[in-house]
Design an enzyme around this catalytic site. Structure first.
Site, PDB file in Angstrom:
ATOM      1  CG  ASN A 288     -28.080  69.530 -15.431  1.00 25.96           C
ATOM      2  OD1 ASN A 288     -26.910  69.209 -15.193  1.00 25.96           O
ATOM      3  ND2 ASN A 288     -28.783  68.989 -16.418  1.00 25.96           N
TER       4      ASN A 288
ATOM      5  CE  LYS B  33     -28.091  70.872 -19.385  1.00 30.46           C
ATOM      6  NZ  LYS B  33     -28.854  70.944 -20.610  1.00 30.46           N
TER       7      LYS B  33
ATOM      8  CG  HIS C 132     -30.666  65.572 -18.475  1.00 27.99           C
ATOM      9  ND1 HIS C 132     -30.385  65.828 -19.793  1.00 27.99           N
ATOM     10  CD2 HIS C 132     -31.036  66.750 -17.920  1.00 27.99           C
ATOM     11  CE1 HIS C 132     -30.577  67.128 -20.020  1.00 27.99           C
ATOM     12  NE2 HIS C 132     -30.973  67.706 -18.906  1.00 27.99           N
TER      13      HIS C 132
ATOM     14  CD  GLU D 149     -28.138  67.767 -22.098  1.00 29.59           C
ATOM     15  OE1 GLU D 149     -27.336  67.681 -21.149  1.00 29.59           O
ATOM     16  OE2 GLU D 149     -28.702  68.835 -22.423  1.00 29.59           O
TER      17      GLU D 149
ATOM     18  CD  GLU E 198     -34.926  68.983 -17.768  1.00 28.85           C
ATOM     19  OE1 GLU E 198     -34.594  70.059 -17.262  1.00 28.85           O
ATOM     20  OE2 GLU E 198     -34.108  68.158 -18.217  1.00 28.85           O
TER      21      GLU E 198
ATOM     22  N   GLY F   5     -31.875  73.941 -23.792  1.00 26.99           N
ATOM     23  CA  GLY F   5     -30.719  74.619 -24.384  1.00 26.99           C
ATOM     24  C   GLY F   5     -31.010  75.305 -25.701  1.00 26.99           C
TER      25      GLY F   5
ATOM     26  CB  SER G 161     -35.266  77.574 -22.710  1.00 26.88           C
ATOM     27  OG  SER G 161     -34.409  76.921 -23.636  1.00 26.88           O
TER      28      SER G 161
HETATM   29  P1  PGA Z   1     -31.534  74.549 -20.130  1.00 25.01           P
HETATM   30  O1  PGA Z   1     -31.319  73.028 -19.649  1.00 25.01           O
HETATM   31  O2  PGA Z   1     -32.080  75.308 -18.942  1.00 25.01           O
HETATM   32  O3  PGA Z   1     -30.153  75.027 -20.526  1.00 25.01           O
HETATM   33  O4  PGA Z   1     -32.491  74.510 -21.262  1.00 25.01           O
HETATM   34  C1  PGA Z   1     -32.232  72.388 -18.789  1.00 25.01           C
HETATM   35  C2  PGA Z   1     -31.768  70.990 -18.493  1.00 25.01           C
HETATM   36  O5  PGA Z   1     -31.188  70.337 -19.380  1.00 25.01           O
HETATM   37  O6  PGA Z   1     -31.959  70.473 -17.374  1.00 25.01           O
END
Ligand code: PGA
Length: 253
Positions: A10, A12, A96, A98, A165, A171, A203
């Site tokens: 992803n 982003k 997601h 976010e 997740e 993150g 992460s």
């Molecule tokens: P990250 O994000 O690996 O940077 O923690 C995972 C995600 O948001 O899908």
């Protein structure tokens, strides 16, 4: 039941034409070492053409990070499932955290997006996960169960992919332990078919991927930050492929 492992990146809101080019070249040259696991990248919308031009004919798939629940119309800024299909997307991330948190996406809207993706022939990657506060209050199963139920009320899971997740792991550099991930995956597994792939995200790095992917109900990963670094992403995908080979040995395939 053997499930083909999947590692999806992803991106982003990261990238540029130039940096994508470099990343895609490195991924394509590393792709030969990934047999046994599927691998996909999800760039921002404007780069889908660039990604499809470079990845078509390679073992790497691609997808989008979001879609509209509507087929077409006066929805400024939105992108439909049919448009994603025109760019060769196989996958689309839905729900997601976010988007749930920053864009106010409700369970009902996520369910509508999931249905729209499936109707167009895309494979949704449905994200569920609890916040730290919810985990500490002992509400993890209630939250992920509610997020999944909203989708299953409207759609069959079919070939869709689930991604657990935990919001507190995204993150932050603080991944769920393999045991924490496995516990939630086992809970989710009971609600979907044995063929449904359940990815872990939050992460994941080259250094912790193998331990997480060794869990019986973890079928790969949804990777954010580490998917922007070719060597990291390839190493994570290799960990999934190696884990798949070991699991195959265990069940005799
Ligand atoms: P990250 O994000 O690996 O940077 O923690 C995972 C995600 O948001 O899908």
């Amino acid at each position: 039941m053997p499930r083909t492992r999947l590692v999806a990146g992803n991106w982003k809101m990261h990238g540029s034409r130039a940096s994508n080019n470099a990343l895609l070249e490195a991924l394509v040259s590393g792709a030969g070492r990934l047999s046994g696991a599927e691998c996909a990248v999800c760039p921002p919308f404007p780069y889908l053409q660039q990604v499809s031009d470079r990845l078509r004919g390679t073992p790497l798939a691609w997808g989008a990070q979001d879609l509209s629940e509507h087929a077409q119309g006066a929805y400024t800024g939105e992108v439909s499932a049919a448009m994603l299909c025109e760019f060769g997307c196989r996958y689309v991330i839905v729900g997601h955290s976010e988007r749930r948190q920053l864009c106010g996406e409700s369970d009902a809207r996520v369910a509508a997006k999931f249905a729209a993706a499936q109707a167009a022939g895309l494979v949704p990657i449905l994200c569920v996960g609890e916040t730290l506060q919810e985990r500490e209050a002992g509400r993890t199963e209630e939250v992920v169960g509610r997020q999944l139920a909203a989708v299953l009320e409207k759609s069959a899971i079919g070939t869709a992919v689930l991604a657990y997740e935990p919001v507190w792991a995204i993150g932050t550099g603080r991944n769920a332990t393999p045991e924490q991930a496995q516990a939630v995956h086992a809970f989710l597994r009971k609600k979907v078919s044995g063929a449904t792939r359940i990815l872990y995200g939050g992460s994941v790095k080259a250094q912790n991927a193998a331990a997480i992917f060794a869990m019986p109900d973890v079928d790969g990963g949804l990777i954010g930050g580490a998917s922007l670094v070719a060597q990291e992403f390839i190493a994570i995908a290799q960990a999934a492929a190696a884990g798949a080979a070991r699991a195959g040995e265990r069940i005799g395939i």
